[in-house]
Design an enzyme around this catalytic site. Sequence first.
Site, PDB file in Angstrom:
ATOM      1  N   LYS A 126       0.806  -1.182  -0.069  1.00 28.13           N
ATOM      2  CA  LYS A 126       0.113   0.007   0.254  1.00 28.13           C
ATOM      3  C   LYS A 126       0.909   1.156   0.173  1.00 28.13           C
ATOM      4  O   LYS A 126       1.979   1.299   0.401  1.00 28.13           O
ATOM      5  CB  LYS A 126      -0.815  -0.206   1.378  1.00 28.13           C
ATOM      6  CG  LYS A 126      -2.122   0.930   1.162  1.00 28.13           C
ATOM      7  CD  LYS A 126      -3.116   0.148   0.349  1.00 28.13           C
ATOM      8  CE  LYS A 126      -4.567   1.379   0.341  1.00 28.13           C
ATOM      9  NZ  LYS A 126      -5.624   0.650  -0.227  1.00 28.13           N
ATOM     10  N   ASP A 166      -7.041   4.384  -4.717  1.00 27.74           N
ATOM     11  CA  ASP A 166      -7.568   4.338  -3.334  1.00 27.74           C
ATOM     12  C   ASP A 166      -8.131   5.872  -3.056  1.00 27.74           C
ATOM     13  O   ASP A 166      -8.319   6.654  -4.184  1.00 27.74           O
ATOM     14  CB  ASP A 166      -6.365   4.215  -2.220  1.00 27.74           C
ATOM     15  CG  ASP A 166      -7.113   3.726  -0.993  1.00 27.74           C
ATOM     16  OD1 ASP A 166      -7.830   2.709  -0.860  1.00 27.74           O
ATOM     17  OD2 ASP A 166      -7.189   4.494  -0.043  1.00 27.74           O
TER      18      ASP A 166
HETATM   19  P1  NDP Z   1     -12.989   7.988  -2.528  1.00 30.34           P
HETATM   20  O1  NDP Z   1     -12.101   9.092  -2.455  1.00 30.34           O
HETATM   21  O2  NDP Z   1     -13.346   7.796  -4.036  1.00 30.34           O
HETATM   22  O3  NDP Z   1     -14.417   8.284  -1.692  1.00 30.34           O
HETATM   23  C1  NDP Z   1     -14.041   8.274  -0.432  1.00 30.34           C
HETATM   24  C2  NDP Z   1     -15.362   8.809   0.173  1.00 30.34           C
HETATM   25  O4  NDP Z   1     -15.334   8.745   1.736  1.00 30.34           O
HETATM   26  C3  NDP Z   1     -15.671  10.109  -0.010  1.00 30.34           C
HETATM   27  O5  NDP Z   1     -16.951  10.227  -0.247  1.00 30.34           O
HETATM   28  C4  NDP Z   1     -15.134  11.159   1.000  1.00 30.34           C
HETATM   29  O6  NDP Z   1     -15.833  12.020   1.351  1.00 30.34           O
HETATM   30  C5  NDP Z   1     -15.316   9.945   2.223  1.00 30.34           C
HETATM   31  N1  NDP Z   1     -14.267  10.341   3.401  1.00 30.34           N
HETATM   32  C6  NDP Z   1     -12.856  10.000   2.945  1.00 30.34           C
HETATM   33  N2  NDP Z   1     -12.330  10.547   4.168  1.00 30.34           N
HETATM   34  C7  NDP Z   1     -13.245  10.725   5.058  1.00 30.34           C
HETATM   35  C8  NDP Z   1     -13.034  11.069   6.408  1.00 30.34           C
HETATM   36  N3  NDP Z   1     -12.117  11.052   7.101  1.00 30.34           N
HETATM   37  N4  NDP Z   1     -14.278  11.356   7.178  1.00 30.34           N
HETATM   38  C9  NDP Z   1     -15.413  11.235   6.500  1.00 30.34           C
HETATM   39  N5  NDP Z   1     -15.473  11.010   5.071  1.00 30.34           N
HETATM   40  C10 NDP Z   1     -14.641  10.661   4.507  1.00 30.34           C
HETATM   41  O7  NDP Z   1     -12.379   6.690  -2.129  1.00 30.34           O
HETATM   42  P2  NDP Z   1     -12.972   5.071  -2.327  1.00 30.34           P
HETATM   43  O8  NDP Z   1     -14.502   5.007  -2.467  1.00 30.34           O
HETATM   44  O9  NDP Z   1     -11.993   4.587  -3.417  1.00 30.34           O
HETATM   45  O10 NDP Z   1     -12.538   4.347  -1.123  1.00 30.34           O
HETATM   46  C11 NDP Z   1     -13.485   4.299   0.051  1.00 30.34           C
HETATM   47  C12 NDP Z   1     -12.974   3.277   0.968  1.00 30.34           C
HETATM   48  O11 NDP Z   1     -13.022   2.070   0.362  1.00 30.34           O
HETATM   49  C13 NDP Z   1     -11.599   3.506   1.551  1.00 30.34           C
HETATM   50  O12 NDP Z   1     -11.448   2.841   2.940  1.00 30.34           O
HETATM   51  C14 NDP Z   1     -10.783   2.503   0.596  1.00 30.34           C
HETATM   52  O13 NDP Z   1      -9.491   2.112   1.115  1.00 30.34           O
HETATM   53  C15 NDP Z   1     -11.568   1.640   0.607  1.00 30.34           C
HETATM   54  N6  NDP Z   1     -11.346   0.683  -0.866  1.00 30.34           N
HETATM   55  C16 NDP Z   1     -11.429   1.189  -2.167  1.00 30.34           C
HETATM   56  C17 NDP Z   1     -11.217   0.416  -3.292  1.00 30.34           C
HETATM   57  C18 NDP Z   1     -11.360   1.024  -4.463  1.00 30.34           C
HETATM   58  O14 NDP Z   1     -11.307   0.045  -5.453  1.00 30.34           O
HETATM   59  N7  NDP Z   1     -11.501   2.437  -4.899  1.00 30.34           N
HETATM   60  C19 NDP Z   1     -10.941  -1.011  -2.729  1.00 30.34           C
HETATM   61  C20 NDP Z   1     -11.153  -1.613  -1.758  1.00 30.34           C
HETATM   62  C21 NDP Z   1     -11.300  -0.708  -0.619  1.00 30.34           C
HETATM   63  P3  NDP Z   1     -14.932  13.719   0.880  1.00 30.34           P
HETATM   64  O15 NDP Z   1     -14.776  13.545  -0.734  1.00 30.34           O
HETATM   65  O16 NDP Z   1     -15.673  14.802   1.443  1.00 30.34           O
HETATM   66  O17 NDP Z   1     -13.547  13.503   1.324  1.00 30.34           O
END
Ligand code: NDP
Length: 444
Positions: A126, A166
């Site tokens: 990672k 991510d």
């Molecule tokens: P994105 O950046 O596309 O979206 C993340 C979302 O979560 C946004 O809506 C963001 O809001 C919100 N968010 C992020 N940090 C915080 C925080 N500290 N407090 C509140 N809201 C938060 O990321 P992904 O959708 O790709 O990833 C989401 C999760 O899934 C993560 O844990 C990632 O590690 C996991 N994941 C992702 C994969 C992938 O293929 N993308 C695969 C496997 C796991 P805002 O825009 O306001 O920051």
Amino acid sequence: MSYVDEVIERVVEKNPSQPEFHQAVREVLNSLRPVVEANEEKFRKDALLDRIVNPERQIIFRVPWVDDKGQVQVNTGYRVQFNSAIGPYKGGLRLHPSVNLGIIKFLGFEQVFKNSLTGLPIGGGKGGSDFDPKGKSDREVMAFCQSFITELFKYIGADTDVPAGDIGTGAREIGYMYGQYKRLTGLYEGVLTGKGLSYGGSLARKEATGYGLLYITEEMLKCHGDSLKGKTVIVSGAGNVATYAIEKAFQLGGKPVTCSDSTGWVYDPDGIDLAALKEIKEVKRARLTEYKNYRPKAEYHEGRGVWSVKADVALPCATQNELNLDDAKMLVKNGVKVVAEGANMPTTQEATDYLQENGILFLPGKAANAGGVATSALEMSQNSERLSWTFEEVDAKLKGIMVNLYHNIDRAAEKYGLKDNFVAGANIAGFEKVVDAMNAQGIV
Ligand code: NDP
């Protein structure tokens, strides 16, 4: 003291100020107790757990770049190459101001077991940076990505380490990174996944994590004589995972009614307007406050609160530790039957324990969100073959992987008398394959 307790103690002592890493190690090692205790002396003599919790390599580097005002900015870049026993390191790059070594280590550690569970030949790693792409111009994001790869390219490659997206790293960032890698190395190879379709990306990769989450949830429900049809679903997040979890939940007959970002959350009792969500987040890169412009009857609230909405299924899809014990109590009180983690470690340890003690079917992230990395591995296969598969082909493979994964963790839990404990099942099944490969390869 048991070997598991000794190793947990050493991890805390040797890695101070890394609470997320401690949390991930504790959660995994505690559920491996039945496996370790059956072979305690051999595990201790071979220092197997010590090797599992120590990354093979950690790279930390300076990332200087120039902002639009001509000011030089300096961020920190990370790549933790955790375990390559079963294949090249594979895992995403997180761009978020909260990123530090402990967060990257927790994510890398989880990734080792997740990747093993997919059944595909990929090791765990990672990386990322404390750079925040939010509010930056395209030129600033490009400047950062080029500088980041100018250092990282020395350590990655199609057969050694293949990073992906991510939080904060989407198609735009991967594109800039790929371009710089190609320029520096002259290689047109599958060194990153999540690429655009015009330059080696895979159809269905964008949808894969969210879709995979729903495929495994549906399979679990099916095996418990139920289905998603007619179920109310609450989702947190509004990014890649949340958006495509919502899309697949609709397709399977469920009704997702919430989503959230870091400033607030939406409750739309008629079901989330998916087209509006995609336009706000994927096109405009705006805040969820805009949702009411599309659906005046929906509610928008500042802060957090998704878990207070009455539902049957809860899907945390935002970030780590976003569902705590109070939230878990609320979910149980409101009659939730299923919690499946789209994000990595979104549920705190106390909340996980409470949900499991109260009979909730709980699918941990390392199993439930493995569809993303599995499809990344399918992207690697297509790059090696120099071929592109259709959306339907990739989607069918993804579904097969998630269904198999469910049965694999279910069997592992049952083997140790822990029926329906999918946390234990996922950790044990993921661990057994990695340990087998490590044993075969000697002390390396
Ligand atoms: P994105 O950046 O596309 O979206 C993340 C979302 O979560 C946004 O809506 C963001 O809001 C919100 N968010 C992020 N940090 C915080 C925080 N500290 N407090 C509140 N809201 C938060 O990321 P992904 O959708 O790709 O990833 C989401 C999760 O899934 C993560 O844990 C990632 O590690 C996991 N994941 C992702 C994969 C992938 O293929 N993308 C695969 C496997 C796991 P805002 O825009 O306001 O920051």
